[in-house]
Design a protein around this motif. Structure first.
Motif, PDB file in Angstrom:
ATOM      1  N   ILE A   1       1.070  -1.413  -0.126  1.00 51.30           N
ATOM      2  CA  ILE A   1       0.121   0.255  -0.156  1.00 51.30           C
ATOM      3  C   ILE A   1       1.248   1.583  -0.319  1.00 51.30           C
ATOM      4  O   ILE A   1       1.899   1.075   0.938  1.00 51.30           O
ATOM      5  N   SER A   2       0.488   2.187  -0.513  1.00 56.54           N
ATOM      6  CA  SER A   2       1.901   3.191  -1.175  1.00 56.54           C
ATOM      7  C   SER A   2       2.088   4.011   0.369  1.00 56.54           C
ATOM      8  O   SER A   2       0.541   4.312   1.550  1.00 56.54           O
ATOM      9  N   THR A   3       3.004   4.063   0.793  1.00 60.13           N
ATOM     10  CA  THR A   3       3.081   3.972   2.473  1.00 60.13           C
ATOM     11  C   THR A   3       4.339   5.548   1.837  1.00 60.13           C
ATOM     12  O   THR A   3       5.399   5.795   1.802  1.00 60.13           O
ATOM     13  N   LYS A   4       3.787   6.557   3.381  1.00 64.07           N
ATOM     14  CA  LYS A   4       4.917   7.307   3.774  1.00 64.07           C
ATOM     15  C   LYS A   4       5.737   7.567   4.957  1.00 64.07           C
ATOM     16  O   LYS A   4       4.540   7.072   6.051  1.00 64.07           O
ATOM     17  N   ARG A   5       6.604   8.061   4.758  1.00 67.62           N
ATOM     18  CA  ARG A   5       7.626   7.701   6.623  1.00 67.62           C
ATOM     19  C   ARG A   5       7.630   9.580   6.672  1.00 67.62           C
ATOM     20  O   ARG A   5       8.156  10.389   5.533  1.00 67.62           O
ATOM     21  N   LEU A   6       7.635   9.616   7.771  1.00 64.04           N
ATOM     22  CA  LEU A   6       7.519  11.080   9.036  1.00 64.04           C
ATOM     23  C   LEU A   6       8.156  10.628   9.523  1.00 64.04           C
ATOM     24  O   LEU A   6       7.847  10.284  11.108  1.00 64.04           O
ATOM     25  N   GLY A   7       9.807  10.766   9.523  1.00 65.16           N
ATOM     26  CA  GLY A   7      10.458  10.180  11.326  1.00 65.16           C
ATOM     27  C   GLY A   7      10.508   8.747  11.688  1.00 65.16           C
ATOM     28  O   GLY A   7       9.815   8.137  10.649  1.00 65.16           O
ATOM     29  N   ASP A   8       9.639   8.886  12.814  1.00 62.22           N
ATOM     30  CA  ASP A   8       9.573   6.897  12.961  1.00 62.22           C
ATOM     31  C   ASP A   8       7.782   6.635  12.682  1.00 62.22           C
ATOM     32  O   ASP A   8       7.374   5.376  13.627  1.00 62.22           O
ATOM     33  N   MET A   9       7.115   7.317  11.515  1.00 64.12           N
ATOM     34  CA  MET A   9       6.084   6.923  11.925  1.00 64.12           C
ATOM     35  C   MET A   9       5.452   6.542  10.485  1.00 64.12           C
ATOM     36  O   MET A   9       6.182   7.371   9.578  1.00 64.12           O
ATOM     37  N   LEU A  10       5.037   5.508   9.928  1.00 64.95           N
ATOM     38  CA  LEU A  10       4.633   5.186   8.608  1.00 64.95           C
ATOM     39  C   LEU A  10       2.979   5.538   8.943  1.00 64.95           C
ATOM     40  O   LEU A  10       2.303   4.527   9.407  1.00 64.95           O
ATOM     41  N   SER A  11       2.748   5.614   7.387  1.00 65.17           N
ATOM     42  CA  SER A  11       1.139   6.092   7.313  1.00 65.17           C
ATOM     43  C   SER A  11       1.023   5.883   5.595  1.00 65.17           C
ATOM     44  O   SER A  11       1.793   5.567   4.802  1.00 65.17           O
ATOM     45  N   ALA A  12      -0.142   5.025   5.616  1.00 62.35           N
ATOM     46  CA  ALA A  12      -0.388   4.638   4.228  1.00 62.35           C
ATOM     47  C   ALA A  12      -2.358   5.185   4.609  1.00 62.35           C
ATOM     48  O   ALA A  12      -3.041   5.035   5.428  1.00 62.35           O
ATOM     49  N   ARG A  13      -2.447   5.572   3.104  1.00 60.63           N
ATOM     50  CA  ARG A  13      -4.477   5.360   3.206  1.00 60.63           C
ATOM     51  C   ARG A  13      -5.004   4.264   2.236  1.00 60.63           C
ATOM     52  O   ARG A  13      -3.863   3.869   0.841  1.00 60.63           O
ATOM     53  N   THR A  14      -6.052   3.827   3.012  1.00 59.02           N
ATOM     54  CA  THR A  14      -6.787   2.593   1.826  1.00 59.02           C
ATOM     55  C   THR A  14      -7.972   3.515   2.154  1.00 59.02           C
ATOM     56  O   THR A  14      -7.869   3.309   2.539  1.00 59.02           O
ATOM     57  N   LYS A  15      -8.862   2.271   1.098  1.00 58.41           N
ATOM     58  CA  LYS A  15     -10.357   2.589   1.174  1.00 58.41           C
ATOM     59  C   LYS A  15     -11.137   0.890   1.567  1.00 58.41           C
ATOM     60  O   LYS A  15     -12.074   0.298   0.578  1.00 58.41           O
TER      61      LYS A  15
END
Length: 561
Positions: free
Chosen positions: A443-457
């Protein structure tokens, strides 16, 4: 009798009349129009926005502009429509041609110049009206299998000036069809616990009985309270075996219309509500699309017409009534379903209390879930209704219900990765686990520091996965150090087994070259007609990067006159 006949005549006359021009557009192909997909057919997460016209299982057929106009948009992408062309016509309509193999020479020259200018295979451009004018009967492209096409065909659309797709058959495009629609299953839906069908208070399948005349009945049902119905149906044209969609569905209770779904036109914004129109749970678990002939909250489809009491019928005690459904294709062929209904109270049944998860989602407000190193953020109106959600976290695996609940919006999943070794963090991504073997899917994953985030439906099971293996690149039709004067194309195979290909870049003697990516065959192809290589000795360099940043460089020398 004469009044009934007159009513039938005027009803058919009104149905056959069309506010759309009948002689303005020609067929986009020279071959007989045979469809593999019809307009507004039920697809995954959307209604089909055009006609899929068969191209005799081959590519390269002439595609014609259906009327004069100008090319107003060209989009080339790896997925979706692949190579797509949009032509705006003087009468305000736009015709769309998708999954093309290539464009006509002057359009191809125009779009290649854009691709080389942007150094990207994927481009989207909007030419001005005087840049690429189209005359009547002009060849504008050639049919293909690009993008997310499942086989060679032409996807063809007509849109209005608000970008709403309209059934092209309304404009006179003819398809031979003498077959009535088919019905394969019927279901009854008690609206709540106060209603029942055959002593059952939840969705129940009814026994379908085909009649010799092509219509259908069910065995009489015993029911009480508010009841809805659902059907599984399809249509076939004369020269194809594909199971296509219907043109119109109506239901009647004791002769009064209760529901109509008219598949003539829709907007892309509302197409997502297909998951409220069908029984989404059954679709995800059994791959069967039950069309609900009743309207639940959030179903705002513009194709709905004449819906009375949200399509439910109210069955009273000691009554004998009839529920009917009319299924119709575009040519007016129709089938009828008859359900005899007897009003009768249910016997008192002791039901075991349903065990539900403690976490409760309120649909019309923001919802946040937290546990361990995982957090989930649902925007307001992500869901159609309130429900109990199954939410748990074990190590780095998030269980977020089953993927049987339809969503209107994407939501955000976040994983805290501070406990991972620094060198490993860049290789992590959020994956959806799917299938029997629970394989990870990127899933398209973004990293900001020690946090990974992804959006899904979609709901389901998610985990942190790591990809440390670089993509592979292998030549297909050439070898290093060889003469390639007789080749028309260079072709290489690129693969990545886990997170998937993110991007690629290819050069010859340091100059960027256009390589077409076919993800279905995992190939990159360069056309020597682009004339980028002008030297006898040439150095080909390709860099392929996956979705977590692993990359592979391939270099080869070839000779060419």
């Amino acid at each position: 009798m004469k009044y009934i006949l007159a009513f039938i005549f005027f009803s058919q006359f009104a149905f056959s009349q069309s506010p759309y021009p009948q002689d303005y557009f020609r067929s986009p192909l020279d071959v007989t129009v045979v469809l593999s997909g019809t307009f507004a057919e039920l697809r995954s997460n959307h209604f089909h926005s055009g006609l899929d016209i068969k191209t005799q299982q081959r590519t390269g057929l002439n595609v014609y502009g259906v009327a004069e106009g100008y090319v107003s948009r060209i989009k080339v992408s790896h997925y979706g429509y692949g190579k797509a062309l949009y032509i705006t016509h003087p009468n305000g309509y736009v015709s769309v041609y998708a999954h093309l193999s290539k464009f006509s020479p002057r359009i191809q020259k125009y779009i290649k110049a854009c691709q080389y200018d942007k150094e990207s295979y994927e481009v989207e451009v909007f030419p001005s009206p005087d840049e690429l004018p189209i005359s009547a009967d002009e060849i504008v492209a050639f049919s293909g299998n690009s993008g997310s096409s499942g086989g060679p065909h032409l996807h063809f659309e007509i849109r209005d000036n608000e970008e709403r797709p309209i059934n092209p058959m309304l404009f006179g495009l003819d398809v031979k069809d003498t077959k009535a629609p088919f019905l394969t299953a019927v279901y009854a839906y008690p609206k709540d616990k106060t209603a029942h069908v055959n002593e059952i208070k939840k969705r129940t399948e009814l026994r379908l009985i085909p009649n010799k005349n092509g219509d259908y009945t069910t065995e009489p049902i015993e029911a009480l309270g508010d009841i809805g119905f659902g059907i599984v149906s399809y249509d076939q044209q004369d020269m194809a075996y594909n199971k296509n969609g219907l043109s119109n569905i109506q239901s009647f209770y004791n002769g009064n219309k209760t529901f109509e779904m008219d598949f003539k036109r829709f907007s892309f914004d509302e197409s997502k509500h297909i998951n409220r129109f069908i029984d989404y749970e059954v679709f995800k678990e059994k791959k069967s699309r039950i069309q609900k002939l009743f309207v639940q909250s959030g179903n705002t489809l513009s194709m709905l017409k004449d819906v009375d009491a949200n399509g439910y019928i109210t069955v009273e005690d000691s009554t004998n009534t009839v529920y009917k459904v009319r299924l119709r294709d575009f040519k007016g062929n129709e089938s009828w379903l008859t359900i005899p209904v007897k009003g009768k109270p249910a016997k008192e049944i002791l039901e075991a209390p349903e065990l539900k998860p403690n976490t409760y989602i309120i649909a019309n407000q923001f919802n946040e879930l937290d546990q361990g190193n995982v957090s989930v953020y649902f925007p307001k109106d992500t869901f159609y209704e309130d429900f109990h959600i199954d939410f748990s976290v074990l190590n780095d695996t998030l269980k977020l219900h089953k993927n049987t609940v339809p969503l209107m919006k994407s939501y955000t999943i976040k994983f805290d990765i501070k406990n991972y070794v620094e060198d490993d963090k860049d290789k992590l991504f959020i994956a959806n686990l799917y299938g029997y073997y629970q394989k990870p899917s990127y899933i398209s994953t973004k990293r900001l520091g020690d946090m990974l985030s992804a959006r899904t439906k979609s709901l389901g099971t998610f985990t942190l996965a790591s990809d440390t293996v670089s993509p592979t690149i292998k030549p297909v039709n050439f070898q290093d150090g060889k003469w390639l004067s007789k080749l028309t194309h260079l072709k290489v195979k690129i693969e990545d087994d886990l997170s998937g290909i993110s991007n690629y870049r290819a050069t010859i003697n340091g100059k960027w070259i256009l390589m077409e990516y076919d993800y279905k065959r995992d190939t990159l192809t360069y056309d020597f007609d682009d004339n980028i290589n002008t030297e006898t000795e040439n150095n080909l360099k390709i860099i392929v990067t996956d979705n977590v940043g692993n990359n592979t460089t391939f270099e080869s020398t070839f000779f060419r006159k």
